[in-house]
Write a protein that holds these residues in place. Structure first.
Motif, PDB file in Angstrom:
ATOM      1  N   ALA A   1      28.835  62.741   6.537  1.00 33.71           N
ATOM      2  CA  ALA A   1      29.176  61.926   5.649  1.00 33.71           C
ATOM      3  C   ALA A   1      28.229  60.699   5.982  1.00 33.71           C
ATOM      4  O   ALA A   1      27.851  59.879   5.070  1.00 33.71           O
ATOM      5  N   SER A   2      28.266  60.251   7.481  1.00 30.66           N
ATOM      6  CA  SER A   2      27.253  59.297   7.662  1.00 30.66           C
ATOM      7  C   SER A   2      25.773  59.378   7.326  1.00 30.66           C
ATOM      8  O   SER A   2      25.209  58.361   7.207  1.00 30.66           O
ATOM      9  N   TYR A   3      25.387  60.721   7.338  1.00 31.03           N
ATOM     10  CA  TYR A   3      24.076  60.878   7.131  1.00 31.03           C
ATOM     11  C   TYR A   3      23.736  60.520   5.570  1.00 31.03           C
ATOM     12  O   TYR A   3      22.614  60.022   5.375  1.00 31.03           O
ATOM     13  N   ARG A   4      24.662  61.047   4.702  1.00 32.38           N
ATOM     14  CA  ARG A   4      24.457  60.844   3.380  1.00 32.38           C
ATOM     15  C   ARG A   4      24.372  59.261   3.103  1.00 32.38           C
ATOM     16  O   ARG A   4      23.514  58.764   2.356  1.00 32.38           O
ATOM     17  N   ASP A   5      25.224  58.421   3.890  1.00 34.68           N
ATOM     18  CA  ASP A   5      25.180  57.186   3.827  1.00 34.68           C
ATOM     19  C   ASP A   5      23.771  56.452   4.314  1.00 34.68           C
ATOM     20  O   ASP A   5      23.684  55.511   3.777  1.00 34.68           O
ATOM     21  N   PHE A   6      23.615  56.963   5.446  1.00 33.29           N
ATOM     22  CA  PHE A   6      22.247  56.645   6.169  1.00 33.29           C
ATOM     23  C   PHE A   6      21.122  56.886   5.155  1.00 33.29           C
ATOM     24  O   PHE A   6      20.217  55.687   4.964  1.00 33.29           O
ATOM     25  N   ILE A   7      21.090  57.999   4.218  1.00 33.94           N
ATOM     26  CA  ILE A   7      20.229  58.103   3.315  1.00 33.94           C
ATOM     27  C   ILE A   7      20.194  56.839   2.160  1.00 33.94           C
ATOM     28  O   ILE A   7      19.121  56.313   1.809  1.00 33.94           O
ATOM     29  N   ALA A   8      21.315  56.697   1.662  1.00 33.39           N
ATOM     30  CA  ALA A   8      21.548  55.782   0.639  1.00 33.39           C
ATOM     31  C   ALA A   8      21.156  54.326   1.307  1.00 33.39           C
ATOM     32  O   ALA A   8      20.562  53.509   0.435  1.00 33.39           O
ATOM     33  N   GLU A   9      21.602  54.006   2.275  1.00 33.71           N
ATOM     34  CA  GLU A   9      21.089  52.529   3.287  1.00 33.71           C
ATOM     35  C   GLU A   9      19.641  52.468   3.146  1.00 33.71           C
ATOM     36  O   GLU A   9      19.049  51.317   3.004  1.00 33.71           O
ATOM     37  N   ILE A  10      19.053  53.751   3.690  1.00 33.50           N
ATOM     38  CA  ILE A  10      17.383  53.411   3.804  1.00 33.50           C
ATOM     39  C   ILE A  10      16.952  53.309   2.456  1.00 33.50           C
ATOM     40  O   ILE A  10      15.920  52.283   2.281  1.00 33.50           O
ATOM     41  N   ARG A  11      17.280  53.838   1.201  1.00 34.38           N
ATOM     42  CA  ARG A  11      16.892  53.623  -0.299  1.00 34.38           C
ATOM     43  C   ARG A  11      17.198  52.228  -0.405  1.00 34.38           C
ATOM     44  O   ARG A  11      16.460  51.547  -1.122  1.00 34.38           O
ATOM     45  N   ARG A  12      18.364  51.622  -0.167  1.00 30.82           N
ATOM     46  CA  ARG A  12      18.539  50.336  -0.388  1.00 30.82           C
ATOM     47  C   ARG A  12      17.774  49.367   0.203  1.00 30.82           C
ATOM     48  O   ARG A  12      17.300  48.299  -0.318  1.00 30.82           O
TER      49      ARG A  12
ATOM     50  N   LEU B   1       9.627  47.359   6.287  1.00 32.46           N
ATOM     51  CA  LEU B   1       9.222  48.331   5.067  1.00 32.46           C
ATOM     52  C   LEU B   1       8.327  49.542   5.593  1.00 32.46           C
ATOM     53  O   LEU B   1       8.549  50.641   5.156  1.00 32.46           O
ATOM     54  N   ASP B   2       7.534  49.087   6.466  1.00 35.58           N
ATOM     55  CA  ASP B   2       6.640  50.193   7.155  1.00 35.58           C
ATOM     56  C   ASP B   2       7.593  50.917   8.194  1.00 35.58           C
ATOM     57  O   ASP B   2       6.926  52.388   8.117  1.00 35.58           O
ATOM     58  N   SER B   3       8.284  50.447   8.652  1.00 33.25           N
ATOM     59  CA  SER B   3       8.981  51.278   9.886  1.00 33.25           C
ATOM     60  C   SER B   3      10.039  52.043   9.213  1.00 33.25           C
ATOM     61  O   SER B   3      10.505  53.355   9.670  1.00 33.25           O
ATOM     62  N   LEU B   4      10.716  51.952   8.032  1.00 34.75           N
ATOM     63  CA  LEU B   4      11.714  52.660   7.391  1.00 34.75           C
ATOM     64  C   LEU B   4      11.065  53.844   6.594  1.00 34.75           C
ATOM     65  O   LEU B   4       9.927  53.901   6.089  1.00 34.75           O
ATOM     66  N   PRO B   5      11.600  55.139   7.163  1.00 38.64           N
ATOM     67  CA  PRO B   5      11.198  56.205   6.397  1.00 38.64           C
ATOM     68  C   PRO B   5      11.352  56.532   4.862  1.00 38.64           C
ATOM     69  O   PRO B   5      12.316  55.807   4.334  1.00 38.64           O
ATOM     70  N   ASP B   6      10.410  57.147   4.283  1.00 37.11           N
ATOM     71  CA  ASP B   6      10.463  57.193   2.799  1.00 37.11           C
ATOM     72  C   ASP B   6      11.297  58.615   2.519  1.00 37.11           C
ATOM     73  O   ASP B   6      10.676  59.718   2.783  1.00 37.11           O
TER      74      ASP B   6
END
Length: 831
Positions: free
Chosen positions: A459-470, A540-545
């Motif tokens: 669940a934390s991984y899914r929230d992590f992906i959503a947080e990166i996108r945000r 933005l450069d450090s965050l993974p796409d």
């Protein structure tokens, strides 16, 4: 002591209320001095009203008890046998020889005659009976006082036992509450910890598509109990390719969530937690058994209480018997003593009279007449002594039973107090164990948090992906808004340069040097450059796409197309650098002019140039009401780069808000709706271009009308007002029918509403497409079905303030205190 039987601190003993209550208790326990128990005072009804072992809560009396730990110890001697004084044995009676010789009637006469000696024998016999009666009467008083004292001591024992039982009841009630509270805490924690341990094993059970043998069956049973499946295993949750690439660039190979977990260390920690969990469960079972042993059962408790009540009833009956039988015998003995004393007095008078008559008659027969009277008195009192002896025997038996009852009460008191003391000690030990186990349980909860990290990792991984996108959406929105702002400022500066050129080439060429040197030294200078030091979006450069929505790619492509630079960099720092360079490029070409050489330009050409630019520069009251600021119109109509940058910034803000809303919806467990940003973005661009063309045509028509108005300015004022009103109506209402509002929302504006999620009732939530004007939601009354978008004219808007999250005052999940608007529209189009 009070209320009803708790022992207070020493300071409370000094209060007048406590001292009065203790004094009242002493008066209730002192039966000897109570006036209603004396034979001389009070009626029989008052004697019956006086009772023993009454409820102290009603009378308000209090008693203070002191218990000896040594007397309650296991090796303490048995309490002594109670023997009352006088003893139950027969009283020692005086003999005839103990009676003194009565004095002679005539002291001068000492001669003893047979008649006189016979009379003295009678007199001594009456004296002996009187002495025996006094002995029995005094013995009755002593026996009654001893019985009363003994019964009062038994009452005190019963009161003390009441106090001890009440104190034990308080201990039991407190221990029961502590037991139930800790049991509830432990059972909740034990259930969650057991589930956590099973889920931990389930998370680490599978890796790959298949599992062999017993491991598969064991994991299947474990997950079946917890409601899990193979997809919940960390080994079957693949990492995003961008995360895999980042791990490889760091020299590590990570393909699933399981690879991100320090497996051996977590398993070792889980083993320690399992052992601690089992030990704590065993200690809890021992503690529960200790509580059960210390508290006992309700049956045994009721049996003990019934035994205490029976003993109190026995004391009450004994007290009633003492007060009834003892007082009756004592009063009877006193009455008989009075009769014997009266007979002795009469006998003494008869003997004295007979002896005196004998001396006067010198041996005559008159003295013999005294014997019949004495004999009559002797016969009348012959049954008094035997009756007194019989009553004394009854009173002696009563005192013996009272003494035996006290002996038994003391023995039972010792056993009961020792049992109560043992129970209180066991309860104290159990309460102490509760404190220890509560600390151990708290420590176990802290230790289990490490396992919870593994269990909640999917669940934390899914929230992590959503947080990166945000966050990426935020960075893009930030960069886009910065670019739009720079483009807008560059366009404003370009227009300002044109206006200054027009002034200096027109009216400004006739000004004297004092206007340039004294009045306005900056009159001939160009507007300053705006070159802010914007921070680089390194994040933005450090965050993974991690696979944003297609809106990100469309945003970048539209930005590159609008700027005309096919090789525009994608990172944030290069974008900002490009934006800052763009603000200097157009202005530098415009400001390279030589303002000092404006006098060399021919007047005719300047006049023509002024005539060409006049429609853009002259702003009347009517023009201002219809078009606003000319500078801003030029920015949006002539500079396509600024308009495209503004469009790109608005789209980036929408993408950021969409990412935030999707993250909140995913955390709430709702189903994510499909994304419509890209389609709506293209539709918005098309609508914006069409609106721009219409505005341009309307402006051309307005210029023609203005030229015609200039030629006919000498006409009647009323006609001018009519023409001016028709112009205002055409410039206000005509764009209003077609223009989609996105920077402000008023009644009559047209808004575009797009779905952003669903409410807790399952209804779709529509948010207005906007630019820096958030929280405009479409009213549910204006929604028919579930369209992909709604285009409508605003007919009513209501301002509200968000309340607590999850309540009806906050239907859209906003922060508490946030203002939002609910818009009711007339639907123009929906799809």
């Amino acid at each position: 002591m009070g209320p009803p039987y708790k022992v207070p601190k020493d300071s409370t003993l000094r209060t007048n209320e406590t001292l009065s209550a203790l004094r009242l208790g002493d008066e209730e326990d002192n039966f000897e001095e109570s006036p209603i128990t004396k034979s001389t005072g009070g009626s029989s009804d008052q004697k019956q009203q006086h009772s023993i072992l009454g409820p102290t809560e009603r009378s308000g009396s209090k008693r203070l008890f002191l218990f000896s730990k040594r007397a309650l110890s296991e090796g303490a001697p048995e309490p002594p046998i109670c023997v009352l004084d006088p003893s139950p044995d027969p009283l020692t009676m005086p003999a005839l020889s103990d009676m003194p010789t009565p004095p002679p009637a005539v002291p001068s006469e000492s001669k003893a005659t047979p008649l006189r000696m016979a009379l003295e024998v009678y007199e001594r016999q009456f004296m002996l009976d009187m002495a025996k009666g006094r002995t029995y009467a005094d013995g009755a008083d002593l026996r009654l006082a001893a019985c009363r004292k003994c019964v009062s001591e038994q009452a005190v024992i019963a009161y003390a036992l009441r106090a001890a039982v009440s104190n034990l009841a308080d201990h039991r009630a407190g221990a029961s509450r502590e037991r139930n509270q800790f049991r509830s805490e432990f059972m909740d924690a034990e259930s969650s910890h057991s589930m956590l341990l099973r889920k931990f094993e389930a998370r680490l059970s599978w890796k790959g598509e298949s599992v062999e043998g017993d491991r598969e069956s064991g994991a299947q049973s474990t997950l079946g109990a917890t409601g899990g499946n193979k997809s919940d295993s960390l080994g079957n949750i693949a990492l995003h390719p961008s995360l895999v690439s980042a791990a490889r660039s760091a020299g590590r190979v990570m393909e699933s969530l399981l690879d991100a977990v320090p497996l051996e260390r977590e398993r070792a920690w889980a083993g320690k937690c399992q052992i601690a969990h089992e030990r704590l469960a065993t200690s809890f079972q021992e503690l529960d058994s200790a509580f059960a042993s210390a508290l006992g059962t309700s049956t045994s408790w009721n049996d003990e209480i019934q035994g205490d009540l029976n003993c109190e009833e026995a004391v009450k009956k004994l007290f009633a018997e003492v007060e009834e039988v003892g007082v009756r015998i004592r009063d009877s003995q006193a009455e008989r003593l009075a009769i014997l004393t009266s007979n002795h007095t009469k006998a003494t008078m008869i003997v004295s009279a007979a002896i005196k008559h004998e001396l006067d008659s010198e041996g005559g027969p008159g003295a013999n007449s005294a014997f019949p009277d004495l004999e009559s008195l002797t016969k009348s009192s012959s049954n008094i002594i035997p009756s007194m002896e019989s009553d004394d025997f009854i009173l002696a038996e009563l005192s013996k039973r009272v003494a035996d009852a006290k002996t038994e009460a003391m023995k039972r008191m010792r056993l009961r107090l020792r049992k109560i003391s043992i129970s209180q000690s066991a309860i104290a030990r159990a309460n102490s164990s509760v404190t220890v186990l509560r600390h151990a349980l708290a420590q176990q909860k802290t230790d289990m948090e490490h396992l919870e990290h593994v269990v909640e990792l999917p669940a934390s991984y899914r929230d992590f992906i959503a947080e990166i996108r945000r966050r990426r959406a935020y960075c893009v929105a930030f960069v886009s808004n910065a670019s739009a702002l720079l483009e807008r400022l560059n366009a404003m500066r370009t227009d300002e340069v044109k206006m200054r050129e027009k002034f200096l080439k027109g009216p400004g060429r006739h000004l004297m040097p004092a206007f340039f040197e004294i009045f306005a030294p900056t009159l001939a200078t160009s507007p300053p450059f705006f070159s802010p030091q914007l921070p680089d979006m390194v994040e933005l450069d450090s965050l993974p796409d991690v696979g944003e929505n297609s809106s990100r790619s469309s945003l970048l492509s539209s930005g590159n197309t609008g700027s005309g630079n096919e090789n525009a960099p994608a990172n944030s720092s290069s974008t900002l650098t490009d934006c800052q360079s763009m603000q200097h490029a157009p202005s530098s070409s415009k400001n390279d002019m030589d303002i000092e050489n404006t006098s060399d330009v021919p007047n005719e050409s300047r006049n023509n140039e002024n005539d060409d630019e006049a429609p853009h520069l002259i702003v009347s009251a009517d023009d201002n009401s219809a078009h606003g600021d000319v500078i801003m119109n030029n920015v949006y109509q002539e500079d396509s780069a600024a308009r495209i940058a503004e469009n790109r910034a608005n789209h980036a803000i929408l993408a950021y808000e969409n990412a935030t809303l999707r993250q909140a919806l995913e955390r709430a467990g709702g189903k994510l709706p499909p994304s419509y940003l890209d389609d709506k973005h293209s539709d918005t661009n098309q609508t914006f271009s069409e609106a721009s063309q219409k505005i341009s045509s309307l402006e051309a028509e307005m210029l023609a009308l203005k030229a015609e108005l200039e030629k006919s300015k000498n006409e009647a004022t009323e006609l001018k007002k009519i023409l001016s009103g028709s112009k205002m109506k055409s410039t206000i209402t005509t764009p209003r029918d077609d223009k989609i509002s996105h920077t402000s929302f008023n009644v009559g504006d047209v808004g575009l509403f797009m779905p952003t999620g669903r409410s807790k009732e399952g209804k779709r939530i529509y948010l207005a497409f906007h630019t820096n004007c958030p929280h405009r939601y479409l009213s549910y009354d204006s929604i028919d079905g579930a369209p992909d978008y709604v285009l409508g004219r605003i007919i009513y808007q209501e301002e509200r303030v968000a309340g607590a999250v999850g309540t009806d005052a906050n239907p859209y999940g906003l922060h508490t205190g946030t203002k939002f608007w609910i818009l009711t529209v007339e639907t123009l189009k929906k799809g």
